[in-house]
Design an enzyme around this catalytic site. Sequence first.
Site, mmCIF file in Angstrom:
data_model
loop_
_atom_site.group_PDB
_atom_site.id
_atom_site.type_symbol
_atom_site.label_atom_id
_atom_site.label_comp_id
_atom_site.label_asym_id
_atom_site.label_seq_id
_atom_site.Cartn_x
_atom_site.Cartn_y
_atom_site.Cartn_z
ATOM 1 N N ASN A 1 40.994 3.223 -88.305
ATOM 2 C CA ASN A 1 39.919 3.857 -87.544
ATOM 3 C C ASN A 1 38.578 3.186 -87.813
ATOM 4 O OD1 ASN A 1 38.734 5.881 -85.853
ATOM 5 N ND2 ASN A 1 38.015 6.948 -87.688
ATOM 6 N N HIS B 1 34.561 4.106 -87.849
ATOM 7 C CA HIS B 1 33.679 5.275 -87.885
ATOM 8 C C HIS B 1 32.218 4.824 -88.001
ATOM 9 C CE1 HIS B 1 32.615 9.442 -88.350
ATOM 10 N NE2 HIS B 1 31.770 9.053 -89.288
HETATM 11 C C1 GAR Z 1 32.065 3.910 -81.651
HETATM 12 O O1 GAR Z 1 30.732 3.977 -82.069
HETATM 13 C C2 GAR Z 1 32.972 4.417 -82.748
HETATM 14 O O2 GAR Z 1 32.518 4.107 -84.030
HETATM 15 C C3 GAR Z 1 32.917 5.909 -82.504
HETATM 16 O O3 GAR Z 1 32.973 6.038 -81.095
HETATM 17 C C4 GAR Z 1 32.303 4.925 -80.522
HETATM 18 C C5 GAR Z 1 33.169 4.356 -79.417
HETATM 19 O O4 GAR Z 1 32.461 3.440 -78.639
HETATM 20 N N1 GAR Z 1 34.012 6.595 -83.130
HETATM 21 C C6 GAR Z 1 33.893 7.785 -83.713
HETATM 22 O O5 GAR Z 1 32.855 8.425 -83.736
HETATM 23 C C7 GAR Z 1 35.168 8.301 -84.344
HETATM 24 N N2 GAR Z 1 34.888 9.507 -85.075
HETATM 25 P P1 GAR Z 1 33.226 2.561 -77.551
HETATM 26 O O6 GAR Z 1 34.070 3.522 -76.723
HETATM 27 O O7 GAR Z 1 32.164 1.902 -76.742
HETATM 28 O O8 GAR Z 1 34.080 1.579 -78.308
#
Ligand code: GAR
Length: 189
Positions: free
Chosen positions: A106, A108
């Site tokens: 994952n 984060h």
């Molecule tokens: C990213 O910033 C990732 O770190 C976060 O969602 C975003 C997805 O962006 N994930 C979380 O918060 C997981 N808890 P994207 O769809 O543009 O790749």
Amino acid sequence: MVKNIAVMASGGGSNFENLAVKSDFLNMKIKVLIIDSPEIYAAERAERLKIPCRIVNRQDFKSKREFEAGIMSALADFEIDYIVLAGFMRILSADFINCYENKIINLHPSLLPAFKGKNGIEDAFNYGVKVTGVTVHFVDAGIDTGKIIDQTAVIIEDGDTLATLEEKIHQTEYELYPAALKKVFDGRV
Ligand code: GAR
């Protein structure tokens, strides 16, 4: 050996696309993108990148158990070495995780163990910390608690807004996630 990957996403999919573009460098092949609702932008990226996309729509399932069985059935069509979460915003059950022990990774958007959960960037910004960051970790049965693979700090400067911080975090993710996956694939963690 080339690693076969399933990416799971719930949103825009910019990290999915970044990984897809760097697949050769990472010696990996993204066999499928699994998304948990229709009409998210990640699906358009998959189409453009010619990567198969499976929609496992949470709304179509009565329970989390059945939803996860749906994911497993989609995964079963591909020979997958790792599941890479890229903005996948659902908590996976221990039963699911146990089926793929040390095979789910994952991304984060905070320096874990600080600011776990769905709003890592905003929570750090609102708290007023001066340093936050990005973490890549194996997924275990807890929420954002699995073994850390790599982290990068991001400084929050006086003029930063939530929007500028989000941009800094995303740019950091685009460097860190591929590098951390390479460590895993090369057996360096
Ligand atoms: C990213 O910033 C990732 O770190 C976060 O969602 C975003 C997805 O962006 N994930 C979380 O918060 C997981 N808890 P994207 O769809 O543009 O790749």
